[in-house]
Design an enzyme around this catalytic site. Structure first.
Site, short mmCIF file in Angstrom:
data_model
loop_
_atom_site.label_atom_id
_atom_site.label_comp_id
_atom_site.label_asym_id
_atom_site.label_seq_id
_atom_site.Cartn_x
_atom_site.Cartn_y
_atom_site.Cartn_z
N HIS A 177 0.72 -1.19 -0.09
CA HIS A 177 0.00 0.05 0.00
C HIS A 177 0.74 1.20 0.03
CE1 HIS A 177 -3.67 -2.34 1.82
NE2 HIS A 177 -3.65 -2.41 0.39
N CYS B 145 4.92 20.87 -11.68
CA CYS B 145 3.75 21.38 -12.27
C CYS B 145 2.99 22.38 -11.24
CB CYS B 145 2.65 20.47 -12.82
SG CYS B 145 1.85 19.60 -11.51
N SER C 200 -7.18 -7.24 9.63
CA SER C 200 -8.54 -7.38 9.85
C SER C 200 -9.02 -8.20 8.57
CB SER C 200 -9.36 -6.26 9.96
OG SER C 200 -9.17 -5.39 8.88
N GLU D 76 -8.06 -10.65 18.08
CA GLU D 76 -9.59 -10.87 17.56
C GLU D 76 -9.52 -12.00 16.29
OE1 GLU D 76 -11.87 -7.45 17.59
OE2 GLU D 76 -10.78 -7.03 19.33
#
Ligand SMILES: NC(=O)c1ccc[n+]([C@@H]2O[C@H](COP(=O)([O-])OP(=O)(O)OC[C@H]3O[C@@H](n4cnc5c(N)ncnc54)[C@H](O)[C@@H]3O)[C@@H](O)[C@H]2O)c1
Ligand SMILES: [Zn+2]
Length: 241
Positions: free
Chosen positions: A118, A152, A190, A216
């Site tokens: 990512h 730019c 997750s 979890e």
């Protein structure tokens, strides 16, 4: 718990190819908030409301304020024992780490063969893709805000993959190749953000033994789930005897 740790330790020792996928949970003990845990909200916005190209298009200043806040927070965080154990594993040939984290704490711990799925929160890129190469900027806070593309003059954006965007091709290819392994560990994620969440199922269909480490249960189908924090489990895996 001890038998489970011994089994994973033995598999780590005998596997020829080991692939680890990490998510925000690995950095939780370093003080980096996860998206879905306590501290995930900022000014009552959910990350899914800010980490999108549409949110940036609507309000680049707001999105940058959030990133500037997250960058300032991450700048004072250090790798924790989970990052350090993964760095040790990465010294073995056949090891690949695919991380969804953008905090670069794995690299700071010395991990080799990292696939940054990512991107990095320290990378900036031109929001209009004018052709300027991406650049690194580690200053916190950033001035001016929003930062501008040096080529730019339009807005720059964080060099991370937002919800709805595709994974950089080379990272997607490297991660897909790494699912062909003997042992696959999914740690601190997750398993709801795709396509990263599909990697564990792909590895399993190739015949890898799959393990999840997360306090979890996530619902990802794995061969073994260890319901405890990564920073406690990983050092025990290294030292289990
Ligand atoms: N550190 C970072 O760079 C960072 C932080 C937040 C979000 N993100 C981004 O958010 C997206 C969300 O996906 P995600 O799955 O990575 O994060 P997530 O926030 O959706 O989930 C984090 C998971 O970590 C688990 N967890 C919490 N503490 C843990 C611990 N001590 N040990 C092990 N697991 C623990 C939680 O139970 C949860 O399942 C990713 O795209 C990622 O790029 C990155
Ligand atoms: Zn530009």
């Amino acid at each position: 718990m001890r038998d489970v740790l011994l089994e994973v330790r033995d598999r780590l020792r005998s596997a020829r190819r080991v692939t680890v996928v990490t998510g925000a949970g690995v950095s939780a003990a370093s003080g980096v908030p996860t998206f879905r845990g306590a501290g995930g909200l900022w000014r009552n916005f959910r990350p899914e409301q800010l980490a999108t190209p549409e949110a940036f298009g609507r309000n680049p200043r707001l999105v940058w304020e959030w990133y500037d806040w997250r960058r300032s927070l991450i700048a004072v965080c250090a790798p924790n024992p989970a990052h350090e154990v993964i760095a040790r594993w990465s010294e073995s040939p056949g090891f690949t780490l695919v991380t969804q984290n953008v905090d670069v704490l794995h690299e700071r711990a010395g991990t080799r063969n990292v696939v940054r799925y990512h991107g990095s929160i320290w990378t900036l890129k031109c929001a209009t893709a004018c052709g300027a190469p991406d650049w690194d900027d580690r200053r916190v806070p950033l001035e001016p805000l929003p930062p501008l593309c040096p080529a730019c003059g339009t807005f720059a954006r964080p060099g991370v993959v937002w919800f709805g965007e595709t994974i950089p091709e080379s990272a997607a290819r490297a991660a897909a190749a790494a699912t062909a392994c003997d042992l696959f560990l999914s740690i601190g994620t997750s398993s709801v953000v795709y396509p990263a969440a599909a990697l564990v199922a792909d590895a399993r269909s190739y015949g890898a033994f799959t393990v999840e480490i997360n306090p979890e249960t996530t619902g990802a189908a794995v061969d073994l789930a260890i319901a405890a924090p990564a920073e406690l489990v990983l050092p025990r895996l290294l030292n289990a005897s």
